[in-house]
Design a protein around this motif. Structure first.
Motif, short mmCIF file in Angstrom:
data_model
loop_
_atom_site.label_atom_id
_atom_site.label_comp_id
_atom_site.label_asym_id
_atom_site.label_seq_id
_atom_site.Cartn_x
_atom_site.Cartn_y
_atom_site.Cartn_z
N ARG A 2 0.67 -1.30 -0.09
CA ARG A 2 0.08 0.06 0.17
C ARG A 2 0.88 1.28 0.13
N THR A 3 0.37 2.52 -0.62
CA THR A 3 0.92 3.60 -0.38
C THR A 3 1.22 4.20 0.84
N HIS A 4 2.03 5.10 1.20
CA HIS A 4 2.17 5.63 2.45
C HIS A 4 1.42 6.39 2.86
N THR A 5 0.78 6.41 4.09
CA THR A 5 0.09 7.37 4.86
C THR A 5 0.43 8.41 5.70
N LYS A 6 -0.38 9.33 6.27
CA LYS A 6 0.24 10.18 7.37
C LYS A 6 0.86 9.45 8.45
N GLU A 7 0.04 8.23 8.74
CA GLU A 7 0.37 7.70 9.96
C GLU A 7 1.73 6.77 9.61
N THR A 8 1.94 6.25 8.72
CA THR A 8 3.00 5.62 8.42
C THR A 8 4.16 6.43 8.07
N GLN A 9 4.00 7.60 7.61
CA GLN A 9 5.22 8.45 7.44
C GLN A 9 5.55 9.34 8.69
N SER A 10 4.57 9.49 9.50
CA SER A 10 4.80 9.92 10.75
C SER A 10 5.70 8.95 11.64
N SER A 11 5.44 7.73 11.41
CA SER A 11 6.03 6.71 12.21
C SER A 11 7.51 6.28 11.68
N MET A 12 7.68 6.83 10.65
CA MET A 12 9.11 6.49 9.92
C MET A 12 10.12 7.21 10.50
N THR A 13 11.24 6.60 10.77
CA THR A 13 12.47 7.19 11.14
C THR A 13 13.30 7.37 9.94
N PRO A 14 14.45 8.33 9.85
CA PRO A 14 15.49 8.71 9.02
C PRO A 14 15.94 7.05 8.52
N GLU A 15 16.50 6.44 9.63
CA GLU A 15 17.14 5.15 9.43
C GLU A 15 16.29 4.13 8.77
N LYS A 16 15.08 4.30 8.82
CA LYS A 16 13.87 3.01 8.41
C LYS A 16 13.84 3.64 6.89
N ALA A 17 13.79 4.98 6.78
CA ALA A 17 13.70 5.24 5.42
C ALA A 17 14.73 4.84 4.58
N ILE A 18 15.92 4.97 5.05
CA ILE A 18 17.41 4.43 4.28
C ILE A 18 17.09 2.95 4.15
N GLN A 19 16.55 2.09 5.04
CA GLN A 19 16.35 0.70 4.94
C GLN A 19 15.61 0.58 3.90
N PHE A 20 14.16 1.40 3.81
CA PHE A 20 13.25 1.19 2.73
C PHE A 20 13.89 1.18 1.27
N LEU A 21 14.83 2.10 1.20
CA LEU A 21 15.33 2.35 -0.22
C LEU A 21 16.50 1.41 -0.54
N LYS A 22 17.13 0.54 0.59
CA LYS A 22 18.18 -0.37 0.40
C LYS A 22 17.22 -1.63 0.05
N GLU A 23 16.27 -2.07 0.74
CA GLU A 23 15.55 -3.09 0.30
C GLU A 23 14.81 -2.99 -1.28
N GLY A 24 14.44 -1.81 -1.42
CA GLY A 24 13.87 -1.61 -2.99
C GLY A 24 14.70 -1.80 -3.91
N ASN A 25 16.06 -1.16 -3.74
CA ASN A 25 17.08 -1.41 -4.62
C ASN A 25 17.26 -3.03 -4.74
N GLU A 26 17.53 -3.58 -3.61
CA GLU A 26 17.87 -5.20 -3.40
C GLU A 26 16.76 -5.81 -4.28
N ARG A 27 15.55 -5.37 -4.31
CA ARG A 27 14.41 -6.23 -5.09
C ARG A 27 14.80 -5.72 -6.64
N PHE A 28 15.05 -4.54 -6.94
CA PHE A 28 15.30 -4.22 -8.22
C PHE A 28 16.63 -4.79 -8.88
#
Length: 208
Positions: A2-28
């Motif tokens: 699902r797309t990000h919501t205000k709640e998921t964005q608010s609970s996101m940390t900078p470190e988790k955001a980096i991990q999201f990108l790393k995991e996405g690039n690994e899938r790619f």
């Protein structure tokens, strides 16, 4: 996914955001994609958007941030300009993304075999492109390892300049945007760099 919501964005940390990108690039890199219904994401983002990161990358047709990080609609702010250079308008866009819209991560993303960097190394002059490429000159000046063949034909030289350009971009964001610098100091965001390899599809991150 699902797309990000205000709640998921608010609970996101900078470190988790980096991990999201790393995991996405690994899938790619592994030719995998998260299961997304893009039409559903159109509906989900029709009344608002809550991206978790803002990514400054080159206009190069091989470096679409949404694709190389396997992200969907509403997930990231994407800023693209030749040579991923930083200017006042781009800083303003980053400030909007983080301070006004809640993103937790700023990424300055360069890539291998960059035509803009190669052009700057060859001191290309062409209309308005001339002024843009001059913004890469500090990265060229910082490259002191290469004493001869300091031009676009020297692959190692171009690579070093490209890496310098990313680090200088990160420095410029911090120095020229007190808003983003303060947010990073307060732990609200992170400012990082990365290098995309056009041959492998992999991104190496510079987190300092």
């Amino acid at each position: 996914m699902r797309t990000h919501t205000k709640e998921t964005q608010s609970s996101m940390t900078p470190e988790k955001a980096i991990q999201f990108l790393k995991e996405g690039n690994e899938r790619f890199v592994n030719n995998l994609k998260a299961n997304r219904n893009l039409l559903q994401q159109v509906n989900e983002t029709s009344t608002g958007q809550f991206p978790f990161a803002v990514i400054l990358s080159c206009i190069d047709s091989r470096t679409s941030a949404e694709l190389i990080f396997d992200q969907g609609l509403g997930d990231i702010f994407s800023i693209r300009i030749a040579g991923n250079i930083v200017n006042e308008d781009i800083l303003g866009s980053m400030e909007f993304a983080c301070k006004a819209a809640g993103s937790k991560l700023v990424v300055v993303l360069g890539h291998t075999r960059c035509g803009a960097i190669t052009g700057a190394c060859d001191h290309v002059e062409l209309g308005n492109l001339t002024g843009l490429l001059k913004k890469v000159e500090p990265a060229i000046e910082r490259e002191t390892q290469t004493q001869t063949e300091r031009n676009g034909k020297n692959t190692d030289f171009v690579t070093h300049v490209t890496e310098n350009n990313v680090h200088l971009g990160m420095e410029q964001v911090r120095k020229q945007s007190p808003i983003l610098a303060e947010m990073e100091q307060n732990g609200e965001i992170r400012i990082i760099g990365g290098m995309y390899d056009v041959e492998t599809g992999r991104v190496d991150f510079y987190e300092a």
